[in-house]
Design a protein around this motif. Structure first.
Motif, short mmCIF file in Angstrom:
data_model
loop_
_atom_site.label_atom_id
_atom_site.label_comp_id
_atom_site.label_asym_id
_atom_site.label_seq_id
_atom_site.Cartn_x
_atom_site.Cartn_y
_atom_site.Cartn_z
N ARG A 6 -2.62 3.36 -13.64
CA ARG A 6 -1.93 1.97 -13.11
C ARG A 6 -2.25 0.99 -13.35
O ARG A 6 -3.78 0.06 -13.72
N TYR B 28 2.49 -1.37 -11.87
CA TYR B 28 3.05 -1.04 -12.91
C TYR B 28 2.52 0.45 -13.18
O TYR B 28 1.56 0.56 -12.24
N ARG C 103 -7.30 -1.70 -11.88
CA ARG C 103 -7.96 -2.31 -10.46
C ARG C 103 -9.70 -1.51 -10.89
O ARG C 103 -9.69 -0.43 -11.45
N PRO D 140 9.79 11.02 -8.45
CA PRO D 140 10.24 9.86 -8.98
C PRO D 140 10.58 8.49 -8.36
O PRO D 140 10.96 9.27 -6.99
N ILE D 141 9.85 7.72 -8.05
CA ILE D 141 9.83 6.31 -7.46
C ILE D 141 11.36 6.13 -7.03
O ILE D 141 11.47 6.17 -5.40
P1 AP5 Z 1 0.80 2.05 -5.85
O1 AP5 Z 1 1.62 2.10 -4.53
O2 AP5 Z 1 -0.62 1.51 -5.76
O3 AP5 Z 1 0.37 3.57 -4.65
P2 AP5 Z 1 -0.98 2.83 -3.21
O4 AP5 Z 1 -0.39 4.50 -2.13
O5 AP5 Z 1 -0.74 1.94 -2.70
O6 AP5 Z 1 -1.84 3.15 -3.38
P3 AP5 Z 1 -2.89 2.14 -3.31
O7 AP5 Z 1 -4.52 2.42 -4.25
O8 AP5 Z 1 -2.96 0.80 -3.49
O9 AP5 Z 1 -3.52 2.73 -2.08
P4 AP5 Z 1 -5.07 2.98 -1.23
O10 AP5 Z 1 -5.10 3.00 -0.45
O11 AP5 Z 1 -6.20 3.16 -1.57
O12 AP5 Z 1 -5.51 0.90 -1.75
P5 AP5 Z 1 -5.74 -0.25 -1.04
O13 AP5 Z 1 -5.38 -1.12 -2.09
O14 AP5 Z 1 -5.22 -0.40 0.43
O15 AP5 Z 1 1.07 3.67 -6.98
C1 AP5 Z 1 0.05 4.08 -7.54
C2 AP5 Z 1 0.13 4.03 -9.10
O16 AP5 Z 1 1.95 5.10 -9.03
C3 AP5 Z 1 0.41 3.02 -9.81
O17 AP5 Z 1 1.33 3.07 -10.63
C4 AP5 Z 1 2.55 2.95 -8.83
O18 AP5 Z 1 2.97 2.50 -10.48
C5 AP5 Z 1 2.67 5.22 -9.33
N1 AP5 Z 1 3.91 5.25 -8.38
C6 AP5 Z 1 3.73 4.90 -7.48
N2 AP5 Z 1 4.83 6.49 -6.61
C7 AP5 Z 1 5.11 6.71 -7.45
C8 AP5 Z 1 5.97 7.77 -7.96
N3 AP5 Z 1 6.65 8.33 -7.46
N4 AP5 Z 1 6.13 8.28 -9.72
C9 AP5 Z 1 5.25 8.26 -10.28
N5 AP5 Z 1 4.48 7.71 -10.21
C10 AP5 Z 1 4.10 6.76 -9.18
O19 AP5 Z 1 -6.82 -0.07 -0.36
C11 AP5 Z 1 -8.12 -0.35 -1.33
C12 AP5 Z 1 -9.45 -0.39 -0.59
O20 AP5 Z 1 -9.51 -1.50 0.25
C13 AP5 Z 1 -9.59 0.65 -0.06
O21 AP5 Z 1 -10.35 1.54 -0.76
C14 AP5 Z 1 -11.28 -0.08 1.41
O22 AP5 Z 1 -12.00 -0.31 0.84
C15 AP5 Z 1 -10.21 -1.68 1.06
N6 AP5 Z 1 -9.41 -1.69 2.41
C16 AP5 Z 1 -7.57 -1.83 2.38
N7 AP5 Z 1 -7.10 -1.65 3.91
C17 AP5 Z 1 -8.33 -1.01 4.27
C18 AP5 Z 1 -8.48 -1.22 5.91
N8 AP5 Z 1 -6.83 -1.32 6.65
N9 AP5 Z 1 -9.66 -0.99 6.81
C19 AP5 Z 1 -10.38 -1.48 5.39
N10 AP5 Z 1 -10.65 -0.96 4.81
C20 AP5 Z 1 -9.33 -0.73 3.92
#
Ligand code: AP5
Length: 210
Positions: free
Chosen positions: A127, A137, A155, A196-197
């Protein structure tokens, strides 16, 4: 429409949510993005959240609720929102129900993106995010255009050990929400997020009838 995207870290919630905003006419409310913004800006909230995020743990429910409440009060969220990464546990789900009820709304649907752990680890390691636009991306599956690739960053919490911790937290706290919403009578659409996406997006639109 108020829609929740549920799924493990890297399941594609952000990617699919971003593709859906125009169709639904609703903004994506991504608590992870909001917290990373606060960290970048060095606000007191960001300083508090950084260590927790770097450890792959959840930031306190109160902090996140404050962010979501403020974001939901903006005009572009008046007709609905796509929640990405929120709620993260049953307590956050209850808070969101109350927030939406104050606005005379409720969750219309939940989409659960089901992705195998092996694919998750591969996705996180590849990512890359454009710091100027926030666009996400992947070096193989969704490469950034050449003129952008040079400025894209990885990240901090995508290091393998942190990803493992985030997966554990997800299993313990967030995965039970799928059953929680089913029991509450909210339509839950389970999609194969390993495809795929573009195919996942087509499935998502079909499930929502859009
Ligand atoms: P992407 O779309 O970025 O996946 P995502 O599900 O959004 O993943 P995140 O890592 O952002 O989810 P997360 O829930 O852990 O993180 P968040 O930011 O919420 O896709 C990932 C990769 O795969 C990309 O490179 C993309 O291009 C690729 N891809 C996507 N779809 C694909 C496909 N079909 N095929 C192939 N490749 C694909 O949270 C981060 C941190 O913030 C947490 O750990 C926590 O500490 C804090 N936090 C956030 N929200 C809260 C909350 N509500 N409460 C408490 N803490 C929180």
């Amino acid at each position: 429409m108020d829609l929740i995207l549920l799924g493990a870290p890297g399941a594609g919630k952000g990617t699919q949510g971003a593709l859906l905003t125009e169709t639904l006419g609703a903004p994506k409310i991504a608590t992870g993005d909001m917290l990373r913004d606060a960290v970048r800006q060095g606000t007191p909230l960001g300083l508090q959240a950084k260590a927790v995020m770097d450890a792959g743990q959840l930031v306190s429910d109160d902090i996140v609720l404050g962010l979501v409440r403020e974001r939901l009060s903006r005009p572009d969220a008046a007709a609905g929102a796509i929640f990405d990464g929120y709620p993260r546990n049953v307590a956050q789900a209850a808070s969101l129900d109350l927030l939406l009820a104050e606005l005379g709304r409720g969750i219309d649907a939940v989409v659960y993106l089901d992705v195998h752990d092996d694919a998750i680890v591969e996705r996180m390691s590849g990512r890359r995010t454009d710091p100027e636009t926030g666009t996400v991306y992947h070096v193989v599956h969704n490469p950034a255009p050449a003129e952008i690739a040079g400025r894209c960053v990885q990240r901090a919490d995508d290091a393998e050990a942190t990803v493992r911790e985030r997966l554990e937290v997800y299993r313990r706290s967030t995965a039970p929400l799928v059953e929680h919403y089913r029991q509450a009578g909210v339509p839950v659409h389970t999609l194969d997020g390993g495809r795929p996406i573009g195919e996942v997006q087509a499935d998502l639109r079909a499930a929502l009838g859009r």
